[in-house]
Scaffold this active site. Sequence first.
Site, PDB file in Angstrom:
ATOM      1  N   GLU A   1       0.832  -1.198   0.000  1.00 53.32           N
ATOM      2  CA  GLU A   1       0.000   0.000   0.000  1.00 53.32           C
ATOM      3  C   GLU A   1       0.871   1.254   0.000  1.00 53.32           C
ATOM      4  O   GLU A   1       1.869   1.336   0.736  1.00 53.32           O
ATOM      5  CB  GLU A   1      -0.877  -0.027   1.259  1.00 53.32           C
ATOM      6  CG  GLU A   1      -1.822   1.139   1.428  1.00 53.32           C
ATOM      7  CD  GLU A   1      -2.693   0.993   2.673  1.00 53.32           C
ATOM      8  OE1 GLU A   1      -3.574   1.848   2.875  1.00 53.32           O
ATOM      9  OE2 GLU A   1      -2.507   0.018   3.439  1.00 53.32           O
TER      10      GLU A   1
ATOM     11  N   LYS B   1      -9.389   2.364  -2.303  1.00 52.85           N
ATOM     12  CA  LYS B   1      -9.704   1.781  -1.000  1.00 52.85           C
ATOM     13  C   LYS B   1     -11.078   2.227  -0.527  1.00 52.85           C
ATOM     14  O   LYS B   1     -11.376   3.421  -0.466  1.00 52.85           O
ATOM     15  CB  LYS B   1      -8.636   2.190   0.006  1.00 52.85           C
ATOM     16  CG  LYS B   1      -8.691   1.455   1.336  1.00 52.85           C
ATOM     17  CD  LYS B   1      -7.471   1.805   2.182  1.00 52.85           C
ATOM     18  CE  LYS B   1      -7.396   0.967   3.443  1.00 52.85           C
ATOM     19  NZ  LYS B   1      -6.170   1.296   4.221  1.00 52.85           N
TER      20      LYS B   1
ATOM     21  N   CYS C   1      -5.482  -3.392   2.238  1.00 53.46           N
ATOM     22  CA  CYS C   1      -5.274  -3.445   3.682  1.00 53.46           C
ATOM     23  C   CYS C   1      -6.569  -3.669   4.469  1.00 53.46           C
ATOM     24  O   CYS C   1      -7.092  -4.767   4.505  1.00 53.46           O
ATOM     25  CB  CYS C   1      -4.546  -2.179   4.140  1.00 53.46           C
ATOM     26  SG  CYS C   1      -3.815  -2.314   5.791  1.00 53.46           S
TER      27      CYS C   1
END
Length: 267
Positions: free
Chosen positions: A46, A115, A149
């Site tokens: 990330e 995300k 994540c």
Amino acid sequence: MPSLPLRTALLQSSGRPGVVAENLAALDAAAGRAAASGARLLVAPEMFLTGYAIGDGLGRLAEPADGPSYDAVARIAVRHGLAVAYGWPERDGADVFNSAQLIGPDGSRLAGYRKTHLFGDFERAHFSAGQQAVVQAELDGVRVGIMICYDVEFPENVRAHALAGTDLLLVPTAQMHPFEFVAESVVPVRAFENQMYVAYANRAGREGEFDFVGLSVLAGPDGVARARAGRADELITGDVDPALLAASRAANPYLTDRRPGLYTSLT
């Protein structure tokens, strides 16, 4: 589904926060090592291109999906003949997204993802949230999905990928202490309960207020780690085996045994 395994490499590193050129050089070197091992795919963490904990530098270094860093990564992919997935701050008008994209071995943009679940005050202060949960691409006959994540910690999120046919879920990550159990336990369980491979590529070492824990893993549909990193910078490789995936799905029919009518309260 293809019969040959897709060798996948995971780069565990925080690079040099704030210095895009050095991180691109590190990605190039890792791609060379990955290709030499027979890998057809390299997954970086990330926000790898810029660093994670660089505050307002995220906005300054943000680029559009087809910006100069994409051009540089496309050249890396072509030079080494493998696909590359990486994270960076994506600029789109006034918004900045915590994004990842997959570049094919020919340098084409195969998929881009923003995300959807922002973690903590830091991310909510610097990023807008993405709105598309399932993003996929085909690579060597394998259906590849992407998330980032914190997204993988939501079971509904990963199940959506399973129902959409994802074989290999890429998860560029900035996983920090004290949440080591996510890398150690949650990710292999996600792979097993959804009958897919999960490639979880983490940052490593201290960066600002965060202590990234490493422990990157390629988990198989049987819940077993096909490759596992330690706490320091490392490049690990493992195979995504279509034969094992097919056999595991036949032996563990979670998706066909579901009873969706009982789960309507979830939404």
